[in-house]
Design a protein around this motif. Sequence first.
Motif, PDB file in Angstrom:
ATOM      1  N   ASP A  67       0.862   4.100  -2.872  1.00  0.00           N
ATOM      2  CA  ASP A  67       0.659   5.517  -2.540  1.00  0.00           C
ATOM      3  C   ASP A  67       1.816   6.372  -3.076  1.00  0.00           C
ATOM      4  N   ALA A  68       3.037   5.859  -2.942  1.00  0.00           N
ATOM      5  CA  ALA A  68       4.185   6.612  -3.452  1.00  0.00           C
ATOM      6  C   ALA A  68       4.123   6.724  -4.974  1.00  0.00           C
ATOM      7  N   ARG A 128       0.836  -1.213   0.000  1.00  0.00           N
ATOM      8  CA  ARG A 128       0.000   0.000   0.000  1.00  0.00           C
ATOM      9  C   ARG A 128       0.869   1.262   0.000  1.00  0.00           C
ATOM     10  N   GLU A 129       1.948   1.235   0.771  1.00  0.00           N
ATOM     11  CA  GLU A 129       2.846   2.397   0.786  1.00  0.00           C
ATOM     12  C   GLU A 129       3.478   2.610  -0.588  1.00  0.00           C
ATOM     13  N   ALA A 176       1.305   6.738  -6.705  1.00  0.00           N
ATOM     14  CA  ALA A 176       0.209   7.658  -7.013  1.00  0.00           C
ATOM     15  C   ALA A 176       0.620   9.112  -6.833  1.00  0.00           C
ATOM     16  N   ASN A 177       1.572   9.374  -5.948  1.00  0.00           N
ATOM     17  CA  ASN A 177       2.007  10.760  -5.741  1.00  0.00           C
ATOM     18  C   ASN A 177       2.672  11.351  -6.980  1.00  0.00           C
TER      19      ASN A 177
END
Length: 258
Positions: A250-251, A246-247, A253-254
């Motif tokens: 998220d990274a 998940r991390e 997606a940033n």
Amino acid sequence: MLGLGLPSVEPALFALIFVMVRIGAAFVAAPVFGAVAVPLPVRLVLSAAIGILVLNNAAVTTPTAVFSLATFLQVAQEALVGLALGFILQIAFAGPLIASEAIGNTMGLGFATTIDPQRGASTPALGQFLSIVMTLLFLALDGHLILVDLVVRSYRVLPPGGAWLAADQLKNIAFFGSYAFASGLLLALPVGFIILCLNLIVGMLSRSAPALNLFAIGLPASLATGLVALAIAFPAMGDTMGVIIREALDATANLVLR
């Protein structure tokens, strides 16, 4: 858009190939898609299918001249963006390999190696097991679908020829590399702590009984203790690997969500 008229076939084909550069670069760098076991024709077909989706849902401006310096720079930009999207996920998949190195060396399993289907290189047997579990969790969490969605969205935030990756974005990718070491040590911490306690006990035994053959006792004890510790700590390790995925998503997606 891809038209059916003969006069528009050549520009549409060039636009499709141009769009496939970013998608193909992401698939080469990303886990699962970039595995050695995945044939090259499969990646090409997937890149072409997603490229058609991109051309029909996003306004993509393709270079007018094929052989020009501006075209080559835009192709390099597309490859850089695609590699960045896939490389972040590949960093996350390095965490279990680091954990397997730490656990395997303390357990005495450093000699047990096998071929990793993701990279095609030799890796510890424990690392192969953790890598398979990480891949299954990645697919169970729809990570492959999220990656495809992020690649398609990247054409709106980072249009071809519109912008390179900013310095802050490149710095975040580099700093995310430290997360691989942190996650690997976090995965190895429960088993490593138990084996450390065992080594302390064996060290005290060697002081109290110098004639004791530690090689005949220490290696089997380390293997048995390590296997039991892995069985006990594996549910927590699975949850940690889910957090790592998940991390990483998220990274990723940033880079494309602003």
